[in-house]
Design a protein around this motif. Structure first.
Motif: not given
Lengths: 469, 125
Positions: A165-169, A172-175, A207-211, A416-420
């Protein structure tokens, strides 16, 4: 065979011939190493049990007057509801293993009653949701119930295919999640409803969408029997209690840690009681807000990172209902609201005519409640409850107010994980520093919740073994 | 300036401490199994209370080969046979090896540890 000796022999004879003499020493570890574990939640206790199995001399210190951390069974209430972690997923292998090993029985929890809705001040029976005037969703979304809206993310969730879930590829979803949801076609009305009761963020914009993908991916990979959950029959607290009881040394309770210094020979911890403890290494298994209160030798950027992680805000008012007041009024017994009360979960108390009712408010809606003292907070919630369901008055009593955010040893319900932050923060907050190792659900990779705590304790124990075994 | 200098001293101290940390012998495959696998997998022949399948006699076994265990469709359809290369690939990154599998596991081991674990595991009867 003594399991301790068995473990030690396994370790020593296999790989650590230089320590072979220690094998005959008995208790005290391969080279007599002492490990200090800070925090007696599931993460710290799992690390402690693993390290003790390997022969380390382990001491666990806990700031609270009980073990369990964010597991907190409200034993003083009928039905003993959970004020903290409440369900054990079918995939929680480490939790299930420990429970089995320690003879802690699990059961299928009594089901919560179905939810009706209170949207925009209008009460909507569950069965009327799709056609109700107060349903704010556009036509092609109207049949989706509010609590199911976020699951729409699984139609295009990259974390259904990978757990990285934190792969560099994927970064872009960490928004910001609200931005991401809009770009995915979620209508504003759906975003507002998700925001009203989002267990995985205080506000979607922060909140990060990736979260969210991570959470939804975990559910989305399950189906059928795998969706079943359990709980500890006598209350989830019984598991950490049993884990603590298995340790050789009793957990030292009421012992907040003030400071930890690293020395060339190990670590020195100073407790607020004035005690000092020397050890060869420390596993720090406390939530980040609690960690922030401990003076540590950490680089400034690492310390700033720890402080930047947000924790989920949760306020719960646990009540006992003597009579099912909702039946005469034709309601189901639980509610999902877009107002002050958030969600109300009601479930029967086994072998009783009474019910546990938990009013569960989360996210930024907790701020004004957390600004009040406990009595005023309780009164504000009850006033809203009487307004929502006047029938509840007279048959509903308060058992316990639970506020994780104002708890100095928690600071919130979970990280929680913030964007970025999905791409950067997670690795950095758990990296060992010298002889300090970090555990806790916020450091886990694969899981969240109770299993995340167990997973993190296992990983921290492995890191200690790499250094000192 | 003064504060910056303090930070440099602090960082220097931490680097120094890292340098003095002892280095242990590598953990054996058996030790790695005990810490990282045993909660979910036994070495017996049959499923038990653990949530993962038993791993005794793994070498040369077809993936999803233990009768009575509820494997994912992905593993059942994989056609994999457990040898050293497949076991290392699976342990290293299960999602990359067989997508849509049911093992929620992210490898915390180094490449050398993963290799050692796989070699030991495949040697178990």
């Amino acid at each position: 065979m003594n399991p301790l000796l068995s473990r030690r022999q396994l370790l020593l004879t296999s790989v650590a011939a230089p320590f072979a003499n220690a094998q005959s020493i008995g208790i005290g570890g391969p080279v007599g190493h002492k490990i200090l574990v800070i925090g007696a939640g599931l993460a710290g206790l799992n690390a402690a049990l693993i390290l003790e199995q390997w022969g380390f001399d382990v001491e666990v210190v806990e700031a609270r007057d009980r073990v369990g951390g964010r597991l907190w069974t409200l034993d003083h209430m009928p039905g003993a509801p959970e004020g903290g972690g409440n369900v054990i997923g079918s995939g929680y292998g480490r939790v299930i293993y420990r429970a089995h090993e320690l003879d802690v029985p699990l059961r299928t929890p009594p089901s919560a009653l179905p939810s009706d809705y209170q949207i925009g001040g209008q009460r909507i029976p569950r069965s009327d949701w799709a056609v109700a005037d107060a349903n704010p969703l556009p036509d092609d979304w109207r049949e989706i119930h509010p609590e199911r809206l976020l699951a729409k993310l699984n139609e295009d969730n990259p974390l259904l295919k990978t757990r990285a879930w934190h792969h560099v590829d994927l970064m872009a979803q960490d928004q910001p999640a609200d931005v991401g949801l809009r770009s995915l076609g979620f209508p504003e009305s759906a975003i507002r409803l998700i925001n009203a009761n989002n267990s995985y963020g205080n506000h979607l914009s922060d909140t990060s969408l990736m979260g969210l993908y991570r959470v939804l991916g975990e559910f989305g990979r399950l189906s059928g029997p795998a969706l079943a959950v359990t709980e500890v029959t006598q209350g989830n607290m019984r598991l950490p209690e049993a884990m603590a009881n298995r340790l050789t040394r009793p957990v030292s309770l009421n012992e907040p840690v003030l400071r930890i210094r690293q020395t060339p020979a190990g670590i020195k911890a100073t407790l607020t009681s004035g005690r000092t403890l020397d050890a060869d290494a420390a596993v720090i298994a406390v939530p980040l807000p609690a960690l922030g209160q401990i003076a540590l030798d950490l680089p400034p950027d690492r310390r700033a990172l720890l402080k930047s992680v947000a924790y989920h805000k949760v306020v719960q008012l646990h009540c006992i209902v003597d009579e099912p007041f909702w039946e005469a009024a034709g309601w189901s017994g639980s509610w999902w609201t877009d107002g002050q009360l958030g969600r109300i979960f009601t479930r029967p108390i086994p072998d009783s005519t009474r019910h546990n009712m938990t009013i569960w408010i989360n996210g930024d809606d907790c701020d004004r409640l957390n600004a009040l003292d406990a009595d005023a907070c309780t009164d504000m919630i009850l006033s809203a409850l009487w307004k929502l369901v006047p029938e509840a008055k007279g048959v509903t009593s308060v058992g316990q107010l639970v506020r994780w955010t104002t708890d100095p040893f928690a600071g919130g319900a979970w990280a929680l994980w913030k964007p970025g932050q999905a791409g950067s923060a997670h690795d950095a907050i758990r990296a060992p520093t010298g002889r300090l190792f970090f555990a806790g659900e916020h450091t886990a990779e694969a899981y969240r919740g109770m299993e995340a705590a167990m997973e993190s304790g296992e990983r921290a124990a492995l890191e200690v073994l790499r250094l000192l075994a | 300036m003064r504060r910056a200098a303090g930070h440099r001293i602090g960082l220097g101290l931490i680097v120094c401490l890292l340098d003095t940390a002892p280095m242990a012998e590598p953990l054996s495959g058996e030790a790695l199994f005990a810490v990282a696998c045993e909660a979910c997998h036994s070495l017996g022949p049959e499923p038990d209370h653990r949530i993962g399948p038993p791993l005794g006699g793994l070498h040369g076994r077809k993936a999803a080969g233990v009768r009575g265990f509820g494997y994912s469709p992905a593993l059942q359809a994989s056609g994999w046979v457990w040898t050293l290369p497949t076991t290392v690939a699976w342990l290293s990154d299960p999602d990359a090896a067989i997508p849509n599998n049911a093992m929620n596991y992210v490898n915390a081991l180094s490449a050398e540890e993963t290799q050692r674990l796989a070699e030991w595991l495949l040697a178990q009867p």
